[in-house]
Design an enzyme around this catalytic site. Structure first.
Site, PDB file in Angstrom:
ATOM      1  N   ASP A 159      33.302   0.382   7.626  1.00  0.00           N
ATOM      2  CA  ASP A 159      34.016   1.410   8.395  1.00  0.00           C
ATOM      3  C   ASP A 159      33.731   1.263   9.888  1.00  0.00           C
ATOM      4  OD1 ASP A 159      34.939   2.723   5.935  1.00  0.00           O
ATOM      5  OD2 ASP A 159      32.827   3.174   5.669  1.00  0.00           O
ATOM      6  N   HIS A 187      31.144   7.329   2.804  1.00  0.00           N
ATOM      7  CA  HIS A 187      32.111   6.218   2.840  1.00  0.00           C
ATOM      8  C   HIS A 187      33.331   6.670   2.040  1.00  0.00           C
ATOM      9  CE1 HIS A 187      34.055   2.380   2.471  1.00  0.00           C
ATOM     10  NE2 HIS A 187      33.985   2.457   1.163  1.00  0.00           N
TER      11      HIS A 187
HETATM   12  P1  NAX Z   1      35.953  -6.027  -8.857  1.00  0.00           P
HETATM   13  O1  NAX Z   1      36.601  -5.168  -9.887  1.00  0.00           O
HETATM   14  O2  NAX Z   1      36.637  -7.267  -8.442  1.00  0.00           O
HETATM   15  O3  NAX Z   1      34.517  -6.444  -9.396  1.00  0.00           O
HETATM   16  C1  NAX Z   1      33.662  -5.518  -9.954  1.00  0.00           C
HETATM   17  C2  NAX Z   1      32.872  -6.281 -11.000  1.00  0.00           C
HETATM   18  O4  NAX Z   1      31.840  -5.429 -11.457  1.00  0.00           O
HETATM   19  C3  NAX Z   1      33.690  -6.688 -12.219  1.00  0.00           C
HETATM   20  O5  NAX Z   1      33.590  -8.100 -12.397  1.00  0.00           O
HETATM   21  C4  NAX Z   1      33.049  -5.914 -13.355  1.00  0.00           C
HETATM   22  O6  NAX Z   1      33.040  -6.639 -14.575  1.00  0.00           O
HETATM   23  C5  NAX Z   1      31.646  -5.729 -12.816  1.00  0.00           C
HETATM   24  N1  NAX Z   1      30.908  -4.618 -13.409  1.00  0.00           N
HETATM   25  C6  NAX Z   1      31.394  -3.431 -13.845  1.00  0.00           C
HETATM   26  N2  NAX Z   1      30.399  -2.702 -14.354  1.00  0.00           N
HETATM   27  C7  NAX Z   1      29.262  -3.437 -14.225  1.00  0.00           C
HETATM   28  C8  NAX Z   1      27.915  -3.211 -14.559  1.00  0.00           C
HETATM   29  N3  NAX Z   1      27.532  -2.091 -15.172  1.00  0.00           N
HETATM   30  N4  NAX Z   1      27.015  -4.179 -14.291  1.00  0.00           N
HETATM   31  C9  NAX Z   1      27.381  -5.317 -13.700  1.00  0.00           C
HETATM   32  N5  NAX Z   1      28.664  -5.592 -13.349  1.00  0.00           N
HETATM   33  C10 NAX Z   1      29.580  -4.657 -13.619  1.00  0.00           C
HETATM   34  O7  NAX Z   1      35.592  -5.101  -7.606  1.00  0.00           O
HETATM   35  P2  NAX Z   1      35.266  -5.531  -6.105  1.00  0.00           P
HETATM   36  O8  NAX Z   1      36.526  -5.652  -5.360  1.00  0.00           O
HETATM   37  O9  NAX Z   1      34.330  -6.672  -6.123  1.00  0.00           O
HETATM   38  O10 NAX Z   1      34.546  -4.197  -5.576  1.00  0.00           O
HETATM   39  C11 NAX Z   1      33.259  -3.819  -6.042  1.00  0.00           C
HETATM   40  C12 NAX Z   1      32.962  -2.386  -5.630  1.00  0.00           C
HETATM   41  O11 NAX Z   1      32.874  -2.286  -4.202  1.00  0.00           O
HETATM   42  C13 NAX Z   1      34.044  -1.387  -6.025  1.00  0.00           C
HETATM   43  O12 NAX Z   1      33.442  -0.205  -6.497  1.00  0.00           O
HETATM   44  C14 NAX Z   1      34.758  -1.104  -4.723  1.00  0.00           C
HETATM   45  O13 NAX Z   1      35.410   0.145  -4.722  1.00  0.00           O
HETATM   46  C15 NAX Z   1      33.598  -1.142  -3.768  1.00  0.00           C
HETATM   47  N6  NAX Z   1      33.899  -1.266  -2.336  1.00  0.00           N
HETATM   48  C16 NAX Z   1      33.037  -0.674  -1.479  1.00  0.00           C
HETATM   49  C17 NAX Z   1      33.187  -0.769  -0.113  1.00  0.00           C
HETATM   50  C18 NAX Z   1      32.223  -0.102   0.807  1.00  0.00           C
HETATM   51  O14 NAX Z   1      32.427  -0.185   2.030  1.00  0.00           O
HETATM   52  N7  NAX Z   1      31.175   0.574   0.350  1.00  0.00           N
HETATM   53  C19 NAX Z   1      34.343  -1.489   0.476  1.00  0.00           C
HETATM   54  C20 NAX Z   1      35.000  -2.430  -0.473  1.00  0.00           C
HETATM   55  C21 NAX Z   1      35.096  -1.945  -1.898  1.00  0.00           C
HETATM   56  O15 NAX Z   1      36.138  -1.006  -1.988  1.00  0.00           O
END
Ligand code: NAX
Length: 328
Positions: A159, A187
Site C-alpha cells: 500500500d 491492509h
Molecule cells: P494463490 O491462491 O495463488 O496461492 C495461495 C496458495 O496457498 C495456494 O497454492 C494454496 O494451495 C495455498 N494454501 C492454502 N491454504 C494453505 C495452508 N493452510 N497451508 C499452506 N498453503 C496453503 O494466492 P496468492 O495470489 O499467492 O496470494 C496469497 C495471499 O496473499 C492471499 O491471501 C492474498 O489475498 C494475499 N495478498 C496480500 C497482500 C498484502 O499486501 N498483504 C497483497 C497481495 C495479496 O492480495
C-alpha cells in the site's frame, strides 16, 4: 560464507510465491553471498504444482540455494525456520470482501502459529501476507505465546509503494523521491495513506501537489482500491508487486532506515497514537538494523485522526469476529 538462513514459505505453489521465491533465491532479500534453505509449505492439493516449482528452482541452479524441502505439514515446514512468510490462504476474489475471508482463513493461522511456536528457530520472525493479513497475523501471534510479539508483522508495504508511485506520477517525479509515506491501520479498503507527512523531493506533498481535494479523494481511494483494480484487470490479485513488497518489508526491518525516511509495517501496537495495544496495525516504522520501532510523536491532524479511527475500528471488528481463535 555464513550458515544458511532457513526460510519457510506457505502457499508456496501460489502466485505470489512464484514471484517471491526466485528473488529470495537470487539474493534480493539477504544479499549476494547469504545462502538460504527453502522450506516450501502447501496443502495436499498444492503439492503437485509445488513439485513443478521445485523442478524450475533446480533448473535455475541458484548458487545461493542450499536446500529445498517441500511439505504439507507445518510442523515439518517451520522446523528451525529463521523467517516465515505466511502466504497460504484463500485469495480475495472479485466481489469478495476481506471480512468474508476471516472465517475461512483464520483457522489456518491458529495451526501455523502453534507450529511456529513449537518448531521454529528462537529468532524466528514472521511476515503475514495471507488476507485478511493483519487479523491473520494477530491469530498466529496469539497462538504462539512463546514467540515475542515484536517478531510478528503483516504486510502494508504494498500500500505504501502504491501510494508513493501514485504521488510521483502525479507530479512527473519518481517513486524513489517520495519519502515518509505512512500507511496506518488495516491492509484493507479502510487503510489511511498519510499524505500529510509524506514528501516529494524533500518537500511536503501538499506543497508540491497543491490540490487537497485530489489528495483526500482520488488519491486515497486509488490507494485503498488498488488491489481491487488489479483483480479487475488481471482476474487475479497482485502477485509481482506483492512479492516485491514482501522483500522490501523484510529489508526495511533488517536494514538501517535511511535518514528522513520511514516505512509502513503492520505490527503489534504498543498503544502508540491511542491504537489499542495488541492489535496488528500498520504504522510508520524505522529500524536500527536490529529493532523495528514505531516512529513516535508524529503530529496528527483531526482529518488523520478520523481516518485512523475508522480503520482501527475495522481491526477491532475483525478481532471481535475471531475471539474464539485467540487464546487468552
Ligand atoms: P494463490 O491462491 O495463488 O496461492 C495461495 C496458495 O496457498 C495456494 O497454492 C494454496 O494451495 C495455498 N494454501 C492454502 N491454504 C494453505 C495452508 N493452510 N497451508 C499452506 N498453503 C496453503 O494466492 P496468492 O495470489 O499467492 O496470494 C496469497 C495471499 O496473499 C492471499 O491471501 C492474498 O489475498 C494475499 N495478498 C496480500 C497482500 C498484502 O499486501 N498483504 C497483497 C497481495 C495479496 O492480495
Amino acid at each position: 560464507m555464513t550458515s544458511p538462513i532457513i526460510i519457510a514459505i506457505t502457499g508456496a505453489a501460489g502466485h505470489i510465491a512464484y514471484s517471491l521465491i526466485p528473488r529470495i533465491a537470487s539474493g534480493a532479500l539477504f544479499g549476494p553471498t547469504q545462502r538460504v534453505a527453502l522450506r516450501l509449505i502447501e496443502i495436499e492439493a498444492g503439492m503437485k504444482p509445488l513439485q513443478g516449482v521445485v523442478m524450475e528452482l533446480h533448473d535455475s541452479a541458484f548458487h545461493l540455494v542450499e536446500s529445498i524441502e517441500i511439505t504439507s505439514d507445518p510442523h515439518v515446514g517451520f522446523q528451525g525456520a529463521h523467517w516465515a512468510f505466511l502466504l497460504g490462504s484463500l485469495p480475495r476474489k472479485a466481489g469478495m470482501e476481506r471480512k468474508d475471508l476471516l472465517s475461512i482463513n483464520g483457522k489456518i493461522f491458529v495451526d501455523q502459529g502453534r507450529a511456529i511456536a513449537r518448531h521454529a528457530a528462537s529468532d524466528i520472525r514472521v511476515l503475514v501476507l495471507g488476507n485478511p493479513a493483519n487479523t491473520n497475523c494477530l491469530i498466529a501471534m496469539k497462538n504462539a505465546p512463546d514467540v515475542p510479539m515484536d517478531r510478528w508483522y503483516a504486510m502494508s508495504r504494498l500500500d505504501e509503494d502504491r501510494a508513493r508511485s501514485l504521488l510521483a506520477h502525479r507530479v512527473h517525479s519518481h517513486s524513489r523521491n517520495v519519502t515518509k509515506m505512512a500507511i496506518w491501520g488495516n491492509h484493507s479498503s479502510t487503510l489511511y495513506p498519510d499524505f500529510e507527512h509524506a514528501c516529494i523531493d524533500g518537500k511536503p506533498v501538499e506543497e508540491v501537489i497543491n490540490d487537497r481535494t485530489w489528495l483526500e479523494n482520488d488519491f486515497m481511494t486509488q490507494v485503498q482500491q488498488r488491489g481491487a483494480a488489479i483483480i479487475a484487470a488481471r482476474g487475479l490479485s497482485s502477485a509481482l508487486s506483492a512479492a516485491n513488497a514482501a522483500i522490501e518489508t523484510v529489508r526495511s526491518i533488517i536494514e538501517v532506515t535511511a535518514e528522513n525516511q520511514w516505512h509502513s509495517v503492520s505490527l503489534c501496537s504498543d498503544g502508540s497514537y491511542g491504537i489499542d495495544p495488541g492489535l496488528i496495525s500498520s504504522f510508520p516504522t524505522r529500524s536500527d538494523g536490529k529493532h523495528l520501532s514505531i516512529v513516535p510523536e508524529i503530529p496528527l491532524s483531526a482529518f488523520a485522526k478520523q481516518k485512523i479511527k475508522t480503520t482501527i475500528e475495522e481491526l477491532r471488528e475483525e478481532k471481535a469476529m475471531v475471539t474464539h481463535l485467540l487464546p487468552q
